[in-house]
Scaffold this motif. Sequence first.
Motif, short mmCIF file in Angstrom:
data_model
loop_
_atom_site.label_atom_id
_atom_site.label_comp_id
_atom_site.label_asym_id
_atom_site.label_seq_id
_atom_site.Cartn_x
_atom_site.Cartn_y
_atom_site.Cartn_z
N GLN A 1 -2.52 10.47 -11.08
CA GLN A 1 -3.42 9.59 -11.81
C GLN A 1 -3.89 8.42 -10.94
OE1 GLN A 1 -0.89 8.70 -15.11
NE2 GLN A 1 -1.59 10.46 -16.33
N LEU A 2 -2.98 7.86 -10.15
CA LEU A 2 -3.37 6.76 -9.27
C LEU A 2 -4.33 7.25 -8.20
CD1 LEU A 2 -3.12 3.86 -8.30
CD2 LEU A 2 -1.15 4.56 -6.92
N ARG A 3 -4.06 8.42 -7.65
CA ARG A 3 -4.93 8.96 -6.61
C ARG A 3 -6.34 9.19 -7.17
NH1 ARG A 3 -3.04 14.44 -3.91
NH2 ARG A 3 -3.63 15.17 -5.98
N TYR A 4 -6.43 9.65 -8.41
CA TYR A 4 -7.73 9.85 -9.06
C TYR A 4 -8.49 8.53 -9.16
CZ TYR A 4 -11.00 10.27 -12.96
OH TYR A 4 -12.11 10.19 -13.76
N ARG A 5 -7.79 7.46 -9.56
CA ARG A 5 -8.45 6.16 -9.72
C ARG A 5 -8.85 5.57 -8.38
NH1 ARG A 5 -5.67 7.06 -14.11
NH2 ARG A 5 -6.15 5.98 -16.08
N ILE A 6 -8.02 5.74 -7.36
CA ILE A 6 -8.36 5.25 -6.04
C ILE A 6 -9.65 5.90 -5.55
CG2 ILE A 6 -7.65 5.33 -3.60
CD1 ILE A 6 -4.79 4.81 -4.53
N LYS A 7 -9.76 7.19 -5.81
CA LYS A 7 -10.99 7.90 -5.42
C LYS A 7 -12.16 7.44 -6.28
CE LYS A 7 -12.93 12.56 -4.99
NZ LYS A 7 -12.69 14.02 -5.17
N LYS A 8 -11.92 7.25 -7.58
CA LYS A 8 -12.98 6.85 -8.51
C LYS A 8 -13.58 5.50 -8.12
CE LYS A 8 -13.52 5.54 -13.41
NZ LYS A 8 -12.83 5.45 -14.72
N TYR A 9 -12.74 4.56 -7.70
CA TYR A 9 -13.23 3.21 -7.40
C TYR A 9 -13.51 2.99 -5.92
CZ TYR A 9 -11.75 2.18 -12.15
OH TYR A 9 -11.62 2.18 -13.52
N GLY A 10 -13.35 4.03 -5.11
CA GLY A 10 -13.67 3.91 -3.69
C GLY A 10 -12.74 2.96 -2.95
N ILE A 11 -11.47 2.91 -3.36
CA ILE A 11 -10.50 2.01 -2.74
C ILE A 11 -9.92 2.72 -1.50
CG2 ILE A 11 -8.32 0.77 -3.03
CD1 ILE A 11 -8.91 0.73 -6.05
N GLU A 12 -10.07 2.10 -0.35
CA GLU A 12 -9.53 2.70 0.87
C GLU A 12 -8.10 2.26 1.07
OE1 GLU A 12 -10.97 4.92 2.65
OE2 GLU A 12 -12.86 4.86 1.57
N TYR B 1 0.81 -1.22 0.00
CA TYR B 1 0.00 0.00 0.00
C TYR B 1 0.85 1.28 0.00
CZ TYR B 1 -4.09 -2.88 0.33
OH TYR B 1 -5.07 -3.79 0.03
N ASN B 2 2.02 1.19 -0.60
CA ASN B 2 2.83 2.38 -0.87
C ASN B 2 2.35 2.93 -2.21
OD1 ASN B 2 4.87 4.12 -1.93
ND2 ASN B 2 6.33 3.24 -0.47
N LYS B 3 1.58 4.03 -2.16
CA LYS B 3 0.94 4.54 -3.37
C LYS B 3 1.95 5.02 -4.40
CE LYS B 3 -3.26 5.88 -0.89
NZ LYS B 3 -4.10 6.99 -0.42
N THR B 4 3.05 5.61 -3.94
CA THR B 4 4.07 6.08 -4.89
C THR B 4 4.66 4.90 -5.65
OG1 THR B 4 4.59 7.93 -3.43
CG2 THR B 4 6.22 7.37 -5.11
N ALA B 5 4.98 3.81 -4.91
CA ALA B 5 5.54 2.62 -5.56
C ALA B 5 4.51 1.94 -6.45
CB ALA B 5 6.05 1.65 -4.50
#
Length: 449
Positions: free
Chosen positions: A438-449, A423-427
């Motif tokens: 872009q990853l942060r946008y998708r995490i928010k889009k799919y409701g991934i905690e 769960y290291n978002k940068t990696a």
Amino acid sequence: MSQSYRALIVDDEPDIRELLEITLARMDIACRSAADLQAARDWLKREDFDLCLTDMRLPDGNGIDLVRHIQATCPALPVAVITAHGNMESAIEALKAGAFDFVSKPVDLHMLRDLVSTALKVDRRPPPEKPADRTASLLGVSAVIRQTRQTITKLARSQAPVYISGESGAGKELAARLIHENGPRADQPFVPVNCGAIPAELVESEFFGHVKGSFTGATRDKPGLFQAADGGTLFLDEVADLPLDMQVKLLRAIQEKAVRPVGSHQEIPINVRILSATHKNLHQLVEAGQFRQDLYFRINVIELHMPALRERPEDIPLLVEHFLRKIARDWGTDVPRLDAAAMQALKAYSFPGNVRELENILERAMTLCENNRITEADLHLTRGGELASGEFPQPDLAGRDLETALCHTEKEAILRALEQTRYNKTAAARLLGLTFRQLRYRIKKYGIE
């Protein structure tokens, strides 16, 4: 006639005319009365009206004749037809002829007042034909999409049930929203519901609500979707997926304009406009006995077909520009450029997923492109109209539309990358070839905690 609104009442029964006149006068509506078709035509020649109420049976014709006359001479005038109780065939015929709505005898005054209030909100000025910027699937300059927009403008002025047909991703819900937003119910709720997403055992409760104690877990009264949409529009998406027993109850609710919550002994009057859609062929389902014929004719008073994207390739450049700007705004990046070969490839592509697939393709291409320039290779298309294999796994389409399957595949890839990197978002972003934004946008889009 000093009041701000004027109505023409057409009925050969003096008692009915008097009842309607008294009801409308209390709403500050001045009335003129006619006992037959000829008298009604004479009033229409002499004066302007904001509303017409006509009985179905008249001495020298019927209400549908008057509806057709009004459509030919003053089409902006909303006309409602009073029909015999239970005579839905006449009501549907009137709606197809251009009637704004109908009311059954004996006239329910509460329903009548709702109908009149809605009719008086109709904008009688013909609006300019233009697309709404927020409905991307209706952007375009092609003849077929211009005709679709014009049809939507006409449908917005009526209260007739509309069945919206078309392939997945063609913009059926957006069309329904436009019909609602351009009509007299625009300031009331628009309630969309995916009929196939509700468990069969909960469908009746979701649609009609329930009272406390009606079943295990019913700890309080709960209003249903019909009550939530009261005064506005209820959009039944994928209506073909409704169980047959629920189709019977839905038909009754539409015809009686009332619902009975689960566990209740009383009906609740409702005032909603019904719009429905499905990507399936309803006519074939009726012939196969999988969809009730009487419900089919009730919701399919008027059909609006949404064209597939491959039917309007000249609209692709405008849609591409719209989506690239939208995605760049969401990501907080610059708008990329699409080279000529990439644009030509999109124009030649068959788009089985239609406009929604175009947006998905461009979103992936923006992830892969270099130097903010999208090439044909970044699109991952094949001549057969399918997504190319390689960096993106083929989705399992069983039981899903294309957009749902692709979103599921992308979400699974993100979850695997997050698990692999603890769960290291940068990696994880680096592993996926995405920027952190872009990853942060998708995490928010799919409701991934």
